[in-house]
Design a protein around this motif. Sequence first.
Motif, PDB file in Angstrom:
ATOM      1  N   PHE A   1      -2.993   1.530  -5.142  1.00  0.00           N
ATOM      2  CA  PHE A   1      -2.156   0.351  -4.902  1.00  0.00           C
ATOM      3  C   PHE A   1      -2.937  -0.932  -5.216  1.00  0.00           C
ATOM      4  O   PHE A   1      -4.161  -0.903  -5.398  1.00  0.00           O
TER       5      PHE A   1
ATOM      6  N   ASP B   1      -4.071  -3.603  -3.688  1.00  0.00           N
ATOM      7  CA  ASP B   1      -5.285  -3.974  -2.933  1.00  0.00           C
ATOM      8  C   ASP B   1      -6.483  -3.102  -3.341  1.00  0.00           C
ATOM      9  O   ASP B   1      -7.617  -3.574  -3.405  1.00  0.00           O
TER      10      ASP B   1
ATOM     11  N   LYS C   1     -10.141  -3.922  -5.149  1.00  0.00           N
ATOM     12  CA  LYS C   1     -11.450  -3.412  -4.696  1.00  0.00           C
ATOM     13  C   LYS C   1     -12.215  -2.820  -5.871  1.00  0.00           C
ATOM     14  O   LYS C   1     -13.425  -2.994  -5.996  1.00  0.00           O
TER      15      LYS C   1
ATOM     16  N   ASN D   1       0.813  -1.218   0.000  1.00  0.00           N
ATOM     17  CA  ASN D   1       0.000   0.000   0.000  1.00  0.00           C
ATOM     18  C   ASN D   1       0.847   1.268   0.000  1.00  0.00           C
ATOM     19  O   ASN D   1       0.489   2.252  -0.630  1.00  0.00           O
TER      20      ASN D   1
HETATM   21  C1  LIG Z   1      -3.948  -1.819   2.439  1.00  0.00           C
HETATM   22  O1  LIG Z   1      -5.149  -1.252   1.972  1.00  0.00           O
HETATM   23  C2  LIG Z   1      -6.241  -2.148   2.015  1.00  0.00           C
HETATM   24  C3  LIG Z   1      -7.391  -1.534   1.254  1.00  0.00           C
HETATM   25  O2  LIG Z   1      -7.597  -0.205   1.566  1.00  0.00           O
HETATM   26  C4  LIG Z   1      -6.555  -2.454   3.469  1.00  0.00           C
HETATM   27  O3  LIG Z   1      -7.651  -3.317   3.558  1.00  0.00           O
HETATM   28  C5  LIG Z   1      -5.321  -3.089   4.085  1.00  0.00           C
HETATM   29  O4  LIG Z   1      -5.539  -3.311   5.455  1.00  0.00           O
HETATM   30  C6  LIG Z   1      -4.109  -2.208   3.887  1.00  0.00           C
HETATM   31  N1  LIG Z   1      -2.915  -2.942   4.293  1.00  0.00           N
HETATM   32  C7  LIG Z   1      -2.025  -2.459   5.139  1.00  0.00           C
HETATM   33  C8  LIG Z   1      -0.866  -3.326   5.449  1.00  0.00           C
HETATM   34  O5  LIG Z   1      -2.139  -1.333   5.633  1.00  0.00           O
END
Ligand SMILES: *[C@@H]1O[C@H](CO)[C@@H](O)[C@H](O)[C@H]1NC(C)=O
Length: 211
Positions: A127, A129, A133, A116
């Motif tokens: 990013f 993830d 989404k 992220n």
């Molecule tokens: C990265 O972003 C995703 C989606 O917003 C979130 O669900 C996830 O917890 C985040 N990961 C970290 C390691 O912060």
Amino acid sequence: MVARIIVTFTTILMILNFIKLVQAESRVPCFFIFGDSLLDNGNNNNLNTTARANYPPYGVDFPGGPTGRFTNGRNMADILAHVLGFGNFIPPFASASGRDILQGVNYASGSAGIRNESGSHLGTCIFMDWQLKNHQETISRIVNLLGNKDATNVHLNKCLYSVGIGSNDYINNYLMPEKYQSSRLYTPSQYATLLTQQYAQQLKVQTYFAN
Ligand SMILES: *[C@@H]1O[C@H](CO)[C@@H](O)[C@H](O)[C@H]1NC(C)=O
Ligand SMILES: *[C@@H]1O[C@H](CO)[C@@H](O)[C@H](O)[C@H]1NC(C)=O
């Protein structure tokens, strides 16, 4: 007589063009793209980031000029789509609408990584993830367009998925110790393992159907 010949000639041209259109059907019905600036085709245009390319000289060789692609002309996603037989560009998620999404969507975002935080010193980026989404949102829209989840499943199973991501986890993260902690927390080998593990998880993310 001359007019008649011209009309006939035009008709033949129309028929030939029609055959070409029919033959121009792509090898896969849909193509989804995830990644970074090598594949981005406009998703960063309205984000608060310096990782943007919607101004000259980007796009000098692209019909119509700059689009947000980080290159003079077409990028790899465009070339792949062309080789697959698509007659148009796969639209960026940022502006894809209506039935266009049935042919696929491009989620790629300049400066984005598997992690992220990669590239975040440049501003906002989408990013991996987050791209996933966004794909979930596309799937919900496809369920609405096709009417049910079974038809959506059949459709999505025929699609090609392409991912090009990971270099920003190095150049805009690990190799920037003044901005990011990762090189102090992990050895190069630990970091590589971490990235491949997270990427493997991302490839296996379960998409769910709203219906
Ligand atoms: C990265 O972003 C995703 C989606 O917003 C979130 O669900 C996830 O917890 C985040 N990961 C970290 C390691 O912060
Ligand atoms: C854009 O990002 C910069 C740097 O992070 C910040 O200072 C600025 O307030 C942001 N602008 C908007 C409109 O959010």
